[in-house]
Design a protein around this motif. Sequence first.
Motif, PDB file in Angstrom:
ATOM      1  N   ILE A 269       0.814  -1.221   0.000  1.00 39.90           N
ATOM      2  CA  ILE A 269       0.000   0.000   0.000  1.00 39.90           C
ATOM      3  C   ILE A 269       0.845   1.267   0.000  1.00 39.90           C
ATOM      4  CG2 ILE A 269      -1.914  -1.173   1.147  1.00 39.90           C
ATOM      5  CD1 ILE A 269      -1.142   0.409   3.695  1.00 39.90           C
TER       6      ILE A 269
ATOM      7  N   GLU B 296      -5.161   2.554  -2.323  1.00 33.85           N
ATOM      8  CA  GLU B 296      -5.156   1.161  -1.878  1.00 33.85           C
ATOM      9  C   GLU B 296      -5.961   0.983  -0.596  1.00 33.85           C
ATOM     10  OE1 GLU B 296      -3.987  -2.047  -2.996  1.00 33.85           O
ATOM     11  OE2 GLU B 296      -4.462  -0.758  -4.690  1.00 33.85           O
TER      12      GLU B 296
ATOM     13  N   ARG C  52      -9.578   1.242  -1.425  1.00 32.52           N
ATOM     14  CA  ARG C  52     -10.062  -0.011  -2.034  1.00 32.52           C
ATOM     15  C   ARG C  52     -10.266  -1.093  -0.976  1.00 32.52           C
ATOM     16  NH1 ARG C  52      -7.825  -4.889  -4.217  1.00 32.52           N
ATOM     17  NH2 ARG C  52      -5.777  -4.328  -3.388  1.00 32.52           N
TER      18      ARG C  52
END
Length: 369
Positions: free
Chosen positions: A284, A300, A303
């Motif tokens: 990440i 990231e 998500r």
Amino acid sequence: MSYIPINKGQFTLETPEREAAFERHRGAGCEEAYRENRRQWAEFPRTRHLADYPLHVDLELASLCNLRCPMCYTITADFRRRVNAKLMDYDLFTRLVDECAAGGVYSIRLSLRGEAFLHPRIVDCIRYAKSKGIKEVSTLTNGGRLDEAMFTEIMEAGLDWLTVSIDGIGKVYDEIRRPLKFDRMVEKLGNFKRIKEEAGQVKPVVKVQTVLPAIEADPQAYYDIFAPIVDLVSANPLIGYTDDTSNLPRVPDFSCPQVYQRLVVGADGRYMMCSNDERQEVDIGDANVQTIHEVWHGPEMTRIRELHATHRACGKLVPCAQCYLPLQTYDDAVQVGGRSVVAPKYVDGKTRVSDLDTPERWKRPAITI
């Protein structure tokens, strides 16, 4: 409705009175902020509230360890292949602490996978973090490199919370935690209590923890040894880190709380999506070139939060598929002081340290407890 386990796994062997005293001493000196932090810790995951900064940041001082304990994932070939075992650069540490302090991060922990006291500047790290206003600085240790003189240093530097892993008593401990010796660990912990009392200090609060199978034959004996000399005695169910857990029974609609609570920076500077991505399988970001704020709000983590909000993370992210947090548990019990203490266990069949024997062991004999 989502299943969001705020504090799953570890349980105390304590009386309510001693547990309350531990919490009171843990928050000593910043009582109002501590109460608010504990409220946020539970509320933010449940309401999916994304704060400007995480409540807590793990800054892993060392991803290497001086022991080879049989139940630990760090002994596996897969971990050694994936993880850049090293010490965190001190300049990186101070820069991250500066950002934590500016962003109002309540707490940092100096350990994750390795032994934090391998870092030659751990006392400087504690002192620096406290000088910047971090309200709670904690670390986990096996205690091997921590003696009375070092304890005095970390106490004076301002460490708030120290957890010592002590698995079993007597010969059981000596085998699991070799070459450390049980009698010396008990002696040290007793001396740590005396050092605090003589200094008129309640911090660092000291907790000991054990894997449950190491004491299950006689939890009372374990408690009787440690309760008089530490602030909290706790235990953990055994976790089969080397096994594929993706097909084990899971609680429906799991949603991870950590993505709203904390962020982890490994010793090499790589950000980790949670404290259970031990093998750093989800990239990440890199703290050497990215800030905590940038990664916390980055694509990231966004998500990952969405995957958890829609209960798809265990099917899409390898660490989540292998994590113990979504696993179903059942309640067992141990008897301590005439009290029946609920001891949750994972539905995975692992009840002994010897169940974790694998070819990846570093030439260690099986351990039966």
